[in-house]
Design a protein around this motif. Structure first.
Motif, PDB file in Angstrom:
ATOM      1  N   LEU A   1     -16.938 -12.812  -3.933  1.00 41.12           N
ATOM      2  CA  LEU A   1     -16.422 -11.451  -3.801  1.00 41.12           C
ATOM      3  C   LEU A   1     -14.934 -11.474  -3.477  1.00 41.12           C
ATOM      4  O   LEU A   1     -14.153 -10.703  -4.049  1.00 41.12           O
ATOM      5  N   ARG A   2     -14.528 -12.365  -2.567  1.00 40.10           N
ATOM      6  CA  ARG A   2     -13.096 -12.457  -2.231  1.00 40.10           C
ATOM      7  C   ARG A   2     -12.288 -12.883  -3.450  1.00 40.10           C
ATOM      8  O   ARG A   2     -11.189 -12.362  -3.690  1.00 40.10           O
ATOM      9  N   ARG A   3     -12.803 -13.835  -4.212  1.00 41.20           N
ATOM     10  CA  ARG A   3     -12.082 -14.284  -5.413  1.00 41.20           C
ATOM     11  C   ARG A   3     -11.972 -13.151  -6.428  1.00 41.20           C
ATOM     12  O   ARG A   3     -10.924 -12.964  -7.051  1.00 41.20           O
ATOM     13  N   LEU A   4     -13.060 -12.396  -6.608  1.00 38.71           N
ATOM     14  CA  LEU A   4     -13.025 -11.273  -7.536  1.00 38.71           C
ATOM     15  C   LEU A   4     -11.991 -10.244  -7.102  1.00 38.71           C
ATOM     16  O   LEU A   4     -11.209  -9.748  -7.916  1.00 38.71           O
ATOM     17  N   ARG A   5     -11.971  -9.923  -5.816  1.00 41.30           N
ATOM     18  CA  ARG A   5     -11.062  -8.882  -5.335  1.00 41.30           C
ATOM     19  C   ARG A   5      -9.600  -9.292  -5.449  1.00 41.30           C
ATOM     20  O   ARG A   5      -8.722  -8.418  -5.473  1.00 41.30           O
ATOM     21  N   ARG A   6      -9.322 -10.587  -5.520  1.00 38.66           N
ATOM     22  CA  ARG A   6      -7.941 -11.004  -5.747  1.00 38.66           C
ATOM     23  C   ARG A   6      -7.496 -10.675  -7.169  1.00 38.66           C
ATOM     24  O   ARG A   6      -6.302 -10.701  -7.461  1.00 38.66           O
ATOM     25  N   HIS A   7      -8.457 -10.384  -8.043  1.00 37.60           N
ATOM     26  CA  HIS A   7      -8.141 -10.049  -9.429  1.00 37.60           C
ATOM     27  C   HIS A   7      -8.187  -8.541  -9.693  1.00 37.60           C
ATOM     28  O   HIS A   7      -7.813  -8.108 -10.783  1.00 37.60           O
ATOM     29  N   VAL A   8      -8.649  -7.772  -8.721  1.00 32.19           N
ATOM     30  CA  VAL A   8      -8.876  -6.343  -8.930  1.00 32.19           C
ATOM     31  C   VAL A   8      -8.135  -5.541  -7.866  1.00 32.19           C
ATOM     32  O   VAL A   8      -8.335  -5.740  -6.664  1.00 32.19           O
ATOM     33  N   GLY A   9      -7.265  -4.639  -8.306  1.00 36.12           N
ATOM     34  CA  GLY A   9      -6.641  -3.690  -7.394  1.00 36.12           C
ATOM     35  C   GLY A   9      -7.309  -2.335  -7.538  1.00 36.12           C
ATOM     36  O   GLY A   9      -7.810  -2.000  -8.618  1.00 36.12           O
ATOM     37  N   MET A  10      -7.341  -1.563  -6.450  1.00 32.76           N
ATOM     38  CA  MET A  10      -7.971  -0.244  -6.524  1.00 32.76           C
ATOM     39  C   MET A  10      -7.152   0.770  -5.757  1.00 32.76           C
ATOM     40  O   MET A  10      -6.672   0.491  -4.655  1.00 32.76           O
ATOM     41  N   ILE A  11      -7.021   1.947  -6.366  1.00 32.41           N
ATOM     42  CA  ILE A  11      -6.313   3.069  -5.751  1.00 32.41           C
ATOM     43  C   ILE A  11      -7.288   4.231  -5.687  1.00 32.41           C
ATOM     44  O   ILE A  11      -7.994   4.525  -6.659  1.00 32.41           O
ATOM     45  N   PHE A  12      -7.330   4.885  -4.534  1.00 31.82           N
ATOM     46  CA  PHE A  12      -8.315   5.925  -4.266  1.00 31.82           C
ATOM     47  C   PHE A  12      -7.658   7.307  -4.276  1.00 31.82           C
ATOM     48  O   PHE A  12      -6.437   7.443  -4.376  1.00 31.82           O
ATOM     49  N   GLN A  13      -8.499   8.341  -4.126  1.00 31.19           N
ATOM     50  CA  GLN A  13      -7.973   9.705  -4.014  1.00 31.19           C
ATOM     51  C   GLN A  13      -7.063   9.825  -2.804  1.00 31.19           C
ATOM     52  O   GLN A  13      -5.984  10.405  -2.867  1.00 31.19           O
ATOM     53  N   GLY A  14      -7.512   9.313  -1.668  1.00 33.26           N
ATOM     54  CA  GLY A  14      -6.698   9.303  -0.462  1.00 33.26           C
ATOM     55  C   GLY A  14      -5.737   8.138  -0.494  1.00 33.26           C
ATOM     56  O   GLY A  14      -5.996   7.105  -1.122  1.00 33.26           O
ATOM     57  N   PHE A  15      -4.630   8.256   0.197  1.00 38.72           N
ATOM     58  CA  PHE A  15      -3.569   7.248   0.085  1.00 38.72           C
ATOM     59  C   PHE A  15      -3.863   6.035   0.975  1.00 38.72           C
ATOM     60  O   PHE A  15      -3.529   4.913   0.641  1.00 38.72           O
ATOM     61  N   HIS A  16      -4.472   6.278   2.157  1.00 37.34           N
ATOM     62  CA  HIS A  16      -4.876   5.202   3.064  1.00 37.34           C
ATOM     63  C   HIS A  16      -3.723   4.287   3.459  1.00 37.34           C
ATOM     64  O   HIS A  16      -3.919   3.075   3.620  1.00 37.34           O
ATOM     65  N   LEU A  17      -2.530   4.849   3.600  1.00 37.71           N
ATOM     66  CA  LEU A  17      -1.419   4.043   4.115  1.00 37.71           C
ATOM     67  C   LEU A  17      -1.551   3.911   5.625  1.00 37.71           C
ATOM     68  O   LEU A  17      -2.071   4.806   6.294  1.00 37.71           O
ATOM     69  N   PHE A  18      -1.092   2.798   6.161  1.00 35.42           N
ATOM     70  CA  PHE A  18      -1.114   2.605   7.604  1.00 35.42           C
ATOM     71  C   PHE A  18       0.035   3.396   8.227  1.00 35.42           C
ATOM     72  O   PHE A  18       1.207   3.088   7.963  1.00 35.42           O
TER      73      PHE A  18
END
Length: 255
Positions: free
Chosen positions: A85-102
């Protein structure tokens, strides 16, 4: 989830086969089969509840499918395998409706965070990359700004830069303009169009039909948990083959 361990050099960038997902007795995905080539822009449309967002969440492991096969850039998702799962997620970026910035981090630090923590990128290298990415999304002068000093459209563009900082092979976008005021939607869509022109592989759930018509290589119409019609935008919007798609399109505003 049964998977293949080797896909071969000529494999598509994204492979989805026989994907099923249910919440209790409610089946959300009912056997999705889809392949996406490198550099393709695929827009997913359909009514609320048709499985669009669930499909994207299965692709980056936020949801676990009951059966099926998922692979991105030759990396297969394996149920219960955290390293896969960690290896897969290094290949996939995701952007959501909410911005979720810190909110406690500056814009630049938001973009730098994942590369420094996950990829162990040196701070100087991460900062240079963050500045380049912010320039790419039209925010070169906002590196030291705080998220609450930005408009919603600017915050979403920072979220795009943050996703790109991990150098994903595929970028998933889930209704990324839904939380924006109408006057801010265009600036975010223009940023996504620039990524498409640059050859980024994009999979987008969107209700912006004019945008989908303009930028898509293919459009996927989801209905009742299935990829009901898949084709180029001219076919999907101009010559729909099924009554379900014709009905869906008839409910949309013209243009």
């Amino acid at each position: 989830m049964p998977v293949d361990t080797e896909l071969g050099a000529a494999a598509p960038m994204v492979v989805i086969r026989g994907l099923h997902k249910a919440y209790g007795a409610h089946a959300v995905l009912r056997g999705i089969d889809l392949e996406i080539a490198a550099g393709e822009v695929v827009c997913i449309i359909g009514q609320s509840g048709s499985g669009k967002s669930t499909l994207l969440r299965c692709l980056n492991g936020l949801e676990t499918a009951e059966t099926g096969h998922i692979a991105v850039d030759g990396v297969a998702l394996k149920t219960g395998d955290d390293e896969a799962l960690r290896r897969l997620r290094r290949h996939v970026g995701m952007i959501f409706q909410g911005f979720h910035l810190f909110p406690h981090l500056s814009v630049g630090r938001n973009v730098m965070l994942a590369p420094t923590l996950v990829r162990q990128t040196a701070r100087g290298e991460a900062e240079a990359a963050a500045r380049a990415l912010l320039a790419r999304v039209g925010l070169a002068d906002r590196f030291d700004a705080w998220p609450d000093q930005l408009s919603g459209g600017q915050q979403q563009r920072v979220a795009i830069a943050r996703a790109l900082a991990m150098q994903p092979a595929v970028l998933l976008c889930d209704e990324i303009t839904s939380a924006l005021d109408p006057e801010l939607v265009g600036e975010v869509l223009r940023t996504v169009e620039d990524l498409a022109r640059d050859g980024m592989t994009l999979l987008l759930v969107t209700h912006e039909m004019a945008f989908a018509r303009r930028v898509s290589s293919r459009v996927v119409f989801m209905h009742a948990g299935r990829a009901h019609e898949v084709g180029p935008p001219a076919q999907i919007f101009g010559a729909p083959r099924t009554p379900e798609l014709r009905q869906f399109l008839s409910t949309l505003d013209p243009g």
